[in-house]
Design an enzyme around this catalytic site. Structure first.
Site, short mmCIF file in Angstrom:
data_model
loop_
_atom_site.label_atom_id
_atom_site.label_comp_id
_atom_site.label_asym_id
_atom_site.label_seq_id
_atom_site.Cartn_x
_atom_site.Cartn_y
_atom_site.Cartn_z
N THR A 1 -2.07 7.98 40.24
CA THR A 1 -2.87 9.08 39.68
C THR A 1 -3.40 8.72 38.29
O THR A 1 -2.67 8.15 37.49
CB THR A 1 -1.96 10.32 39.56
OG1 THR A 1 -1.63 10.74 40.86
CG2 THR A 1 -2.63 11.45 38.79
N GLY B 1 3.42 10.67 38.65
CA GLY B 1 4.73 10.56 39.30
C GLY B 1 4.97 11.73 40.23
O GLY B 1 4.03 12.37 40.68
C1 SD4 Z 1 1.33 14.38 42.62
N1 SD4 Z 1 1.60 13.52 40.40
O1 SD4 Z 1 0.52 14.84 43.41
C2 SD4 Z 1 0.86 13.34 41.62
C3 SD4 Z 1 0.97 12.00 42.22
C4 SD4 Z 1 1.19 10.90 41.28
O2 SD4 Z 1 2.12 8.94 40.86
O3 SD4 Z 1 0.97 10.97 40.10
N2 SD4 Z 1 1.72 9.84 41.72
O4 SD4 Z 1 2.53 14.67 42.64
#
Ligand code: SD4
Length: 324
Positions: free
Chosen positions: A186, A238
């Site tokens: 992300t 995350g």
């Molecule tokens: C989520 N925070 O949809 C996002 C995904 C992400 O590292 O950042 N992944 O939970």
């Protein structure tokens, strides 16, 4: 910020100061202590250096933090190789690519879209929500309808590559969120322009093979992103569920308001998540932050997190410390 302006903006009276001396004294001295960093600055989660380069160059030309942050993250929304943002993003377990994004400007305005399908640039739709509607967040069908009304084109975002990977996943259907996928995930970005004003954006396709309808932290104001132009900004990446439960980005900004440096604030927010989640070894959670003095920081639960930083016409990848 000068003491007088800080007090004025915060609406603090002399009586209030004497009633709560320690917190405000800490705030003021922290802001006065820091030398103003060389502006402008763009930082982004992971090694999204193409995005910070774009934003950094725009900022250097005098573009506002808001325009730069939008155009910066749009680079990753269009990057087909990035399977966690925008076009080419991994689908949910039913094969739908659903996107989440938000944006905040230096005046504290915010816009957000969740569960948006078939639009390559959710961050730009989020900006339209912020600027053209009386609302902060639009979801699903309504968000799509609004995007089309605003002139965005519908397109298929599921690439052959993401479709193949999803079909492969369907064979086992084992749902185990992945900790780190090397250096791409992300994108959360924070920009400080030449005037020292801060804007931020966060955009994602969320967790791969999530349940249909699942929305993560990234489009939630205060969780995936928070900007308070008097203090600073923060963005997260995350495991969204853990970040949402701690309202992570808001927490980082509030810690900075109370005197922590961006680095200390990110660390403390990660430690909060660790403390509240016994299973923290099983997921990643990371924050980046910038304060009004232009200091930046980043911290994660697991090793392997870094942020991209554009400053003084240089683009760097800064490796972050981690709890584990
Ligand atoms: C989520 N925070 O949809 C996002 C995904 C992400 O590292 O950042 N992944 O939970």
């Amino acid at each position: 910020m000068k003491r007088r302006n800080f007090l004025k903006k915060a609406g603090i009276t002399g009586a209030a100061i004497s009633a709560t001396p320690s917190i405000f004294a800490q705030n003021i001295s922290e802001f006065q202590k820091s030398e103003k960093a060389s502006l402008p600055i763009a930082i982004a989660t992971w090694n999204f250096h193409e995005a910070t380069k774009k934003a950094g160059e725009l900022l250097t030309e005098g573009t506002s933090a808001l325009d730069a942050v939008e155009q910066g993250v749009m680079i990753e929304e269009s990057n087909l190789k990035n399977t966690t943002v925008g076009n080419g993003g991994a689908p949910d377990r039913d094969g739908n690519v659903t996107l989440d994004a938000c944006i905040m400007d230096p005046d504290g305005n915010a816009g957000s879209v969740v569960y948006l399908k078939n639009i390559e640039h959710p961050v730009s739709v989020a900006r339209k929500v912020m600027e053209q509607t009386p609302h902060v967040m639009l979801a699903g069908e309504g968000a799509l309808q609004f995007a089309i009304q605003q002139g965005f084109k519908k397109q298929d975002l599921l690439t052959d590559q993401s479709k193949e990977a999803w079909k492969e996943w369907l064979k086992e259907k084992e749902y185990k969120p992945i900790i780190n996928i090397e250096n791409h995930d992300t994108i959360g970005m924070l920009c400080m322009d030449k005037d020292g004003d801060i804007a931020g954006a966060c955009t994602t396709s969320g967790l791969a093979y999530k349940m249909n309808g699942r929305v993560g932290d990234s489009p939630i104001i205060g969780s995936g992103l928070f900007v308070d132009n008097e203090v600073g900004g923060a963005a997260a990446t995350g495991m969204g569920e853990a970040i949402m439960k701690s309202v992570g980005s808001f927490l980082v900004v509030e810690l900075m308001r109370n005197g922590r440096s961006p680095q200390q604030a990110c660390k403390e927010a990660v430690e909060r998540i660790v403390k509240k989640n016994a299973n923290h070894k099983d997921f990643q959670a990371c924050f980046i932050a910038i304060n009004k003095a232009g200091e930046v920081g980043g911290y994660a639960i697991h090793d392997g997190f870094s942020y991209a930083k554009y400053q003084d016409n240089q683009n760097k990848n800064v490796k972050c410390k981690s709890f584990l």
